[in-house]
Design a protein around this motif. Structure first.
Motif, PDB file in Angstrom:
ATOM      1  N   LEU A  71       4.154  -7.196  -2.954  1.00  0.00           N
ATOM      2  CA  LEU A  71       5.151  -6.131  -3.120  1.00  0.00           C
ATOM      3  C   LEU A  71       6.491  -6.693  -3.581  1.00  0.00           C
ATOM      4  O   LEU A  71       7.149  -6.118  -4.448  1.00  0.00           O
ATOM      5  N   VAL A 109       7.696   0.787  -1.866  1.00  0.00           N
ATOM      6  CA  VAL A 109       6.517   0.495  -1.036  1.00  0.00           C
ATOM      7  C   VAL A 109       5.796   1.797  -0.709  1.00  0.00           C
ATOM      8  O   VAL A 109       4.563   1.874  -0.767  1.00  0.00           O
ATOM      9  N   PHE A 112       3.905   2.906  -3.711  1.00  0.00           N
ATOM     10  CA  PHE A 112       2.710   2.066  -3.842  1.00  0.00           C
ATOM     11  C   PHE A 112       1.609   2.587  -2.925  1.00  0.00           C
ATOM     12  O   PHE A 112       0.450   2.746  -3.333  1.00  0.00           O
TER      13      PHE A 112
END
Length: 133
Positions: A71, A109, A112
């Motif tokens: 990440l 995040v 994602f």
């Protein structure tokens, strides 16, 4: 021992008491005093939420460490530097991000996770403050 001082508040007694305390608690003859601007980095709540999310994301079969590196590499704009003539990928550490930068990173995040169909928890005590909402 650390202490935050503010520009417009009295400071002399704080420094005097801290110095006296260190010398009383130790047998040293010298101490090092360091002062630096307070650059607020990611908050404790942001950090707690982030690692909670990484724990959930391990359902992908990856470890928290691997996910953390992935990440960061994806969303923190890594740069290539040359060391001894060899290209090295340099990834910014999440520990140096400001609270605002880390909130933006947490949003990435979350995106994602949405893309891979993973639902992340949003505990009220962490989520709203971490995302600066």
């Amino acid at each position: 021992m650390k202490r935050m001082l503010q520009r417009h508040k009295p400071k002399a007694h704080i420094l005097e008491n801290m110095t006296r305390g260190v010398f009383n608690e130790t047998e040293c003859d010298e101490v090092i005093v360091e002062m630096k601007p307070n650059k607020e980095t990611r908050s404790v709540k942001q950090n707690k939420l982030y690692w909670k999310w990484l724990g959930v994301l391990t359902e992908t079969g990856n470890s928290q460490g691997a996910l953390h590196q992935y990440l960061a590499q994806e969303y923190l704009n890594p740069e290539i530097e040359e060391v001894q003539g060899k290209p090295i990928l340099v990834i910014k550490s999440t520990t140096t991000l400001t609270v605002k930068e880390f909130a933006d990173y947490l949003e990435r995040v979350q995106e994602f996770a949405d893309e891979i169909g993973c639902i992340l928890p949003r505990p009220e005590d962490l989520y709203l403050e971490s995302m600066m909402k």
